[in-house]
Every structure is written in C-alpha cells, then in structure tokens.
Design a protein around this motif. Structure first.
Motif, PDB file in Angstrom:
ATOM      1  N   ARG A 210     -13.646   4.993 -10.159  1.00  0.00           N
ATOM      2  CA  ARG A 210     -15.326   5.199 -10.452  1.00  0.00           C
ATOM      3  C   ARG A 210     -16.313   5.268  -9.228  1.00  0.00           C
ATOM      4  NH1 ARG A 210     -16.118   0.103 -14.830  1.00  0.00           N
ATOM      5  NH2 ARG A 210     -14.647   1.079 -16.466  1.00  0.00           N
ATOM      6  N   ILE A 211     -15.984   4.966  -8.222  1.00  0.00           N
ATOM      7  CA  ILE A 211     -16.922   5.113  -7.105  1.00  0.00           C
ATOM      8  C   ILE A 211     -16.334   6.116  -6.161  1.00  0.00           C
ATOM      9  CG2 ILE A 211     -17.805   2.533  -7.115  1.00  0.00           C
ATOM     10  CD1 ILE A 211     -15.763   1.865  -4.961  1.00  0.00           C
ATOM     11  N   GLY A 212     -15.326   6.699  -6.656  1.00  0.00           N
ATOM     12  CA  GLY A 212     -15.075   7.733  -5.691  1.00  0.00           C
ATOM     13  C   GLY A 212     -14.279   7.544  -4.270  1.00  0.00           C
ATOM     14  N   ILE A 213     -13.406   6.278  -4.097  1.00  0.00           N
ATOM     15  CA  ILE A 213     -13.024   5.330  -2.899  1.00  0.00           C
ATOM     16  C   ILE A 213     -11.314   5.646  -3.178  1.00  0.00           C
ATOM     17  CG2 ILE A 213     -12.795   3.644  -1.436  1.00  0.00           C
ATOM     18  CD1 ILE A 213     -16.019   3.324  -1.669  1.00  0.00           C
ATOM     19  N   PRO A 214     -10.575   6.002  -2.054  1.00  0.00           N
ATOM     20  CA  PRO A 214      -9.140   5.959  -2.114  1.00  0.00           C
ATOM     21  C   PRO A 214      -8.929   4.457  -1.956  1.00  0.00           C
ATOM     22  CG  PRO A 214      -9.837   6.430   0.292  1.00  0.00           C
ATOM     23  CD  PRO A 214     -11.116   6.666  -0.611  1.00  0.00           C
ATOM     24  N   ILE A 215      -7.402   4.227  -2.711  1.00  0.00           N
ATOM     25  CA  ILE A 215      -6.926   2.791  -2.701  1.00  0.00           C
ATOM     26  C   ILE A 215      -5.450   2.935  -2.106  1.00  0.00           C
ATOM     27  CG2 ILE A 215      -6.483   3.338  -5.112  1.00  0.00           C
ATOM     28  CD1 ILE A 215      -6.587   0.292  -5.636  1.00  0.00           C
ATOM     29  N   ILE A 216      -5.051   1.867  -1.509  1.00  0.00           N
ATOM     30  CA  ILE A 216      -3.623   1.771  -1.133  1.00  0.00           C
ATOM     31  C   ILE A 216      -3.028   0.611  -1.715  1.00  0.00           C
ATOM     32  CG2 ILE A 216      -2.177   1.303   0.769  1.00  0.00           C
ATOM     33  CD1 ILE A 216      -3.693   4.116   1.050  1.00  0.00           C
ATOM     34  N   LYS A 217      -1.967   1.161  -2.337  1.00  0.00           N
ATOM     35  CA  LYS A 217      -1.219  -0.101  -3.328  1.00  0.00           C
ATOM     36  C   LYS A 217       0.306   0.022  -3.332  1.00  0.00           C
ATOM     37  CE  LYS A 217      -0.997   2.984  -7.254  1.00  0.00           C
ATOM     38  NZ  LYS A 217      -1.373   3.136  -8.642  1.00  0.00           N
ATOM     39  N   GLN A 218       1.034  -1.115  -3.626  1.00  0.00           N
ATOM     40  CA  GLN A 218       2.303  -1.187  -3.778  1.00  0.00           C
ATOM     41  C   GLN A 218       2.680  -1.575  -5.251  1.00  0.00           C
ATOM     42  OE1 GLN A 218       4.559  -2.792  -0.449  1.00  0.00           O
ATOM     43  NE2 GLN A 218       3.118  -1.677   0.881  1.00  0.00           N
ATOM     44  N   LYS A 219       3.879  -2.016  -5.293  1.00  0.00           N
ATOM     45  CA  LYS A 219       4.225  -2.698  -6.715  1.00  0.00           C
ATOM     46  C   LYS A 219       3.835  -4.095  -6.731  1.00  0.00           C
ATOM     47  CE  LYS A 219       8.125   0.451  -7.586  1.00  0.00           C
ATOM     48  NZ  LYS A 219       9.420   0.381  -7.784  1.00  0.00           N
ATOM     49  N   TYR A 220       3.722  -4.673  -7.704  1.00  0.00           N
ATOM     50  CA  TYR A 220       3.725  -6.331  -7.822  1.00  0.00           C
ATOM     51  C   TYR A 220       4.612  -6.806  -7.368  1.00  0.00           C
ATOM     52  CZ  TYR A 220      -0.415  -5.391 -11.114  1.00  0.00           C
ATOM     53  OH  TYR A 220      -1.554  -4.928 -11.652  1.00  0.00           O
ATOM     54  N   GLY A 221       4.340  -8.000  -6.750  1.00  0.00           N
ATOM     55  CA  GLY A 221       5.380  -8.675  -5.941  1.00  0.00           C
ATOM     56  C   GLY A 221       5.673  -8.309  -4.496  1.00  0.00           C
ATOM     57  N   ALA A 222       4.875  -7.102  -4.339  1.00  0.00           N
ATOM     58  CA  ALA A 222       5.196  -6.825  -2.692  1.00  0.00           C
ATOM     59  C   ALA A 222       4.278  -7.865  -2.015  1.00  0.00           C
ATOM     60  CB  ALA A 222       4.452  -5.322  -2.715  1.00  0.00           C
ATOM     61  N   ASP A 223       4.779  -7.438  -0.695  1.00  0.00           N
ATOM     62  CA  ASP A 223       3.978  -8.499   0.685  1.00  0.00           C
ATOM     63  C   ASP A 223       2.541  -7.961   0.693  1.00  0.00           C
ATOM     64  OD1 ASP A 223       3.247  -9.708   2.710  1.00  0.00           O
ATOM     65  OD2 ASP A 223       4.855  -9.550   3.992  1.00  0.00           O
ATOM     66  N   PRO A 224       1.711  -8.838   0.337  1.00  0.00           N
ATOM     67  CA  PRO A 224       0.346  -8.188   0.315  1.00  0.00           C
ATOM     68  C   PRO A 224      -0.304  -7.925   1.957  1.00  0.00           C
ATOM     69  CG  PRO A 224       0.228 -10.748   0.006  1.00  0.00           C
ATOM     70  CD  PRO A 224       1.630 -10.294  -0.225  1.00  0.00           C
ATOM     71  N   ALA A 225       0.290  -8.748   2.713  1.00  0.00           N
ATOM     72  CA  ALA A 225       0.088  -8.236   4.187  1.00  0.00           C
ATOM     73  C   ALA A 225       0.652  -7.225   4.574  1.00  0.00           C
ATOM     74  CB  ALA A 225       0.778  -9.416   5.135  1.00  0.00           C
ATOM     75  N   ALA A 226       1.651  -6.565   4.101  1.00  0.00           N
ATOM     76  CA  ALA A 226       2.204  -5.136   4.286  1.00  0.00           C
ATOM     77  C   ALA A 226       1.154  -4.351   3.529  1.00  0.00           C
ATOM     78  CB  ALA A 226       3.564  -5.025   3.561  1.00  0.00           C
ATOM     79  N   VAL A 227       0.798  -4.388   2.517  1.00  0.00           N
ATOM     80  CA  VAL A 227      -0.021  -3.659   1.776  1.00  0.00           C
ATOM     81  C   VAL A 227      -1.390  -3.393   2.567  1.00  0.00           C
ATOM     82  CG1 VAL A 227      -1.623  -3.093  -0.220  1.00  0.00           C
ATOM     83  CG2 VAL A 227       0.603  -4.465  -0.623  1.00  0.00           C
ATOM     84  N   ILE A 228      -2.034  -4.389   3.182  1.00  0.00           N
ATOM     85  CA  ILE A 228      -3.028  -4.316   3.808  1.00  0.00           C
ATOM     86  C   ILE A 228      -2.884  -3.457   5.322  1.00  0.00           C
ATOM     87  CG2 ILE A 228      -4.894  -5.716   5.094  1.00  0.00           C
ATOM     88  CD1 ILE A 228      -4.622  -7.752   2.754  1.00  0.00           C
ATOM     89  N   PHE A 229      -1.659  -3.865   5.796  1.00  0.00           N
ATOM     90  CA  PHE A 229      -1.396  -3.115   7.117  1.00  0.00           C
ATOM     91  C   PHE A 229      -1.081  -1.666   6.945  1.00  0.00           C
ATOM     92  CE2 PHE A 229       1.749  -1.689  10.065  1.00  0.00           C
ATOM     93  CZ  PHE A 229       1.466  -2.264  11.450  1.00  0.00           C
TER      94      PHE A 229
END
Length: 352
Positions: A210-229
């Motif tokens: 909606r706001i036109g910004i990219p997002i980085i994601k992984q599957k549920y259960g993934a390591d959140p620290a890794a997603v943010i990295f």
C-alpha cells in the motif's frame, strides 16, 4: 483525548484554589475586625507578654505585637496542613487515570513542596496551582530527544527494530513510520521479523504494498535475526536509507521469545530499539516497559491516542524508562503519526 486525566487534574486544582480562597476570606474578616485581637487572645499566643509592659513611640508593646500577628495572618500562605487533606486522595484519583503509584506520589509531593508557604495574590490562585502541576509533569517528561532524520542522514543503512506486546499496534505503526520517512525523502525497506504469529508476514506485506515500500521476508518459523540481517544486506546493496524491522509480539511468560529478541539485537546491532505501547493498556504499560527494557529500549511510540480518555500511561512509562517518546499515533490512517510534542501534551492536559 485524555479527558479523564484532565478532569482529575482540574479537580485537584479546584480543591487547592478553593482552600486558598477560604484562607483569604478568613483574612478579610480579620482586616474588617482587627479588634478581634484582644489583649487576652494575644497573650494566649505569646504567654511571655504578660510579663512585659512598655511604651515606645506612643505605642504599647501589646499593640505592636498585635500588628505583627495581623500582618502574619495576612501573608496568604498555604500550609502543609492545608494541602495534605486536599491531596490525600490524589494517588487514587491519578491511578484511576492510569498513572502509576510512584508517579502519583511524586506529583503529590511536588505540589506540596511547590505550594507550601507560597504567597499567592488574589486572582492568581488557579494560575499558581496549574503552574505547579505543569512543573511536576514537565520534570517527568523532560527527557532527551532523538533527531531521527539527522541520525538517518549520518548513518546508512539505519536499522530500527520495533518491539511490543501482543495487540499493541506494532506492525501498523511500522508502516506508519515507513510512510512518514518516505514522505520526507528517505528510502525504506521492511523486514518481516515476526515469523511466529499467524498472518503477521502477510499483514506487513500488505502494508508494504500500500505504501510502495519493498519487504524482505522468509517462511514462518525462520530465524527472525536472519530475516533482519538479510534486510540489512539488501539495504546496503540497494543503498536504501532505513531498515524497519518487525518482531513477534511478546507475553511475560514466553522466555524463549525474549531470548529471540536478545539474539536479534546481538546479531544485527540496531541503531534504534523502539518499544510500541498501546496507550489504552493502562497501568500494565509500566510492566511492559520493564519487561522489554531487558533488551535496552532507546525510544517509545504510543498508539491509539485518539481514543484515549486517560493518558496516564504516557507519564508512567516516561518516568520509569527515562527514554524519549519518539512518535504518537492518533488514528488509523498512515498519516496519523507525528513527533511527540511535550508542550502540546501539557497544554492539552492543563487547558481547563
């Protein structure tokens, strides 16, 4: 907003002003009937006068002492014994407005310290009392400030990690902050670090769209620290200014999720750790602040101010954490977010 807390502060002010006016009326009676100070009454106040009789410059010692007593009575000063009964229920009234006990106690003691023995001119009663309340609240909110836009300009990518209790409005707030920054010329990317709650990734993804910004994601259960990295590396490669990272909502009993938060901080070394608090939470906001401060909170954002009748949680959390309030959110639209303005907050509370 904050009508309940405003009402309580108004009641406190009216009680003190009323007492001051009672004192003034009593003094007016003394002025009109100075003969009420008989020699016997003065002797009751100063027994030693019975042993002294002398005349100086045409006045007896008795008349001089009578003048001093009248003058003392006419000083129009509130005493501790005048204030204590008026403020005896102050803690209960403020706690009803979501003010923590220790904060209510501070406000009470500040008012006694500020008003005890203070000479108050007629017509200035309300002004003096309101100023005393403002001074106490200002001390609670007198916190260091963060110039977010300057910090982002000086460090890229700038990593902001958002924490918050379940239902605090954290994910929506992240989108609001991202929209706020993008409107000011900063490029942003969202990191879907909440890999625990069902539909959390889809919710953040919808906001990003909606706001036109990219997002980085992984599957549920993934390591959140890794997603943010991963989001950080993406920002570095694409020269994006800000990474805004979501995390899973916490509860007090979930030690594993708290350890996960600490890992996120350890791995990604964020530039800003922000706690999002639902301002309607009430006194539980203090418990949330203590709980999340285990990871070292840098700033706070309060949500749902538009429907908050009380407002005491803002005072309580500020007093406890001693951390700046970065933003406040007062509506459902992406534009319903603004920097916290201490003077505006105080003026709203004390405008009665």
């Amino acid at each position: 907003m904050f009508n309940f807390l405003k009402k309580k502060l108004k009641e406190i002010t009216e009680k003190i002003v009323g007492k001051q006016k009672e004192i003034e009326e009593e003094k007016e009676k003394i002025l009109k009937k100075p003969e009420s100070f008989t020699e016997e009454k003065v002797e009751e106040k100063i027994p030693e006068i019975k042993e002294i009789r002398e005349v100086k410059e045409g006045k007896t010692l008795f008349s001089k002492i009578k003048e001093k007593i009248v003058k003392k009575v006419l000083e129009k000063k509130l005493k501790r014994e005048d204030l204590e009964p008026l403020l005896s229920d102050l803690e209960v009234e403020l706690i009803e407005a979501d003010v923590a006990f220790e904060v209510a106690e501070k406000i009470k003691n500040d008012l006694i310290k500020e008003l005890e023995g203070k000479e108050i001119k007629r017509g200035k009663e309300k002004e003096i009392v309101v100023d005393a309340i403002r001074k106490s609240l200002n001390e609670i909110l007198n916190l260091s400030q963060i110039n977010l836009e300057n910090e982002i300009k000086n460090k890229k990518p700038y990593i902001i990690v958002f924490f918050g209790f379940n239902g605090s409005g954290k994910t929506t707030t992240i989108a609001k902050v991202a929209n706020f920054l993008s409107k000011r010329g900063f490029s942003c990317v969202l990191a879907a670090g909440d890999t625990f709650r069902a539909a959390s990734i889809e919710q953040l993804e919808e906001h990003a769209k909606r706001i036109g910004i990219p997002i980085i994601k992984q599957k549920y259960g993934a390591d959140p620290a890794a997603v943010i990295f991963d989001a950080r590396k993406y920002a570095e490669a694409k020269k994006i200014d800000v990474v805004l990272a979501d995390t899973a909502g916490r509860s007090y009993t979930n030690e594993n999720l708290m350890e996960e938060l600490k890992k996120i901080v350890r791995v990604n070394n964020p530039d800003l750790k922000v706690l999002v608090i639902d301002s309607l939470t009430g006194n539980d906001a203090v418990n949330q602040a203590r709980f999340f401060n285990e990871v070292g909170i840098d700033a706070v954002i309060f949500t749902k101010l538009d429907v908050n009748e009380k407002g005491g949680a803002i005072l309580s959390v500020s007093y406890l954490l001693k951390k700046p309030i970065l933003f406040v959110c007062d509506g459902q639209k992406y534009e319903d977010i603004k920097y916290f303005d201490k003077e505006e907050f105080l003026n709203n509370l004390l405008n009665f």
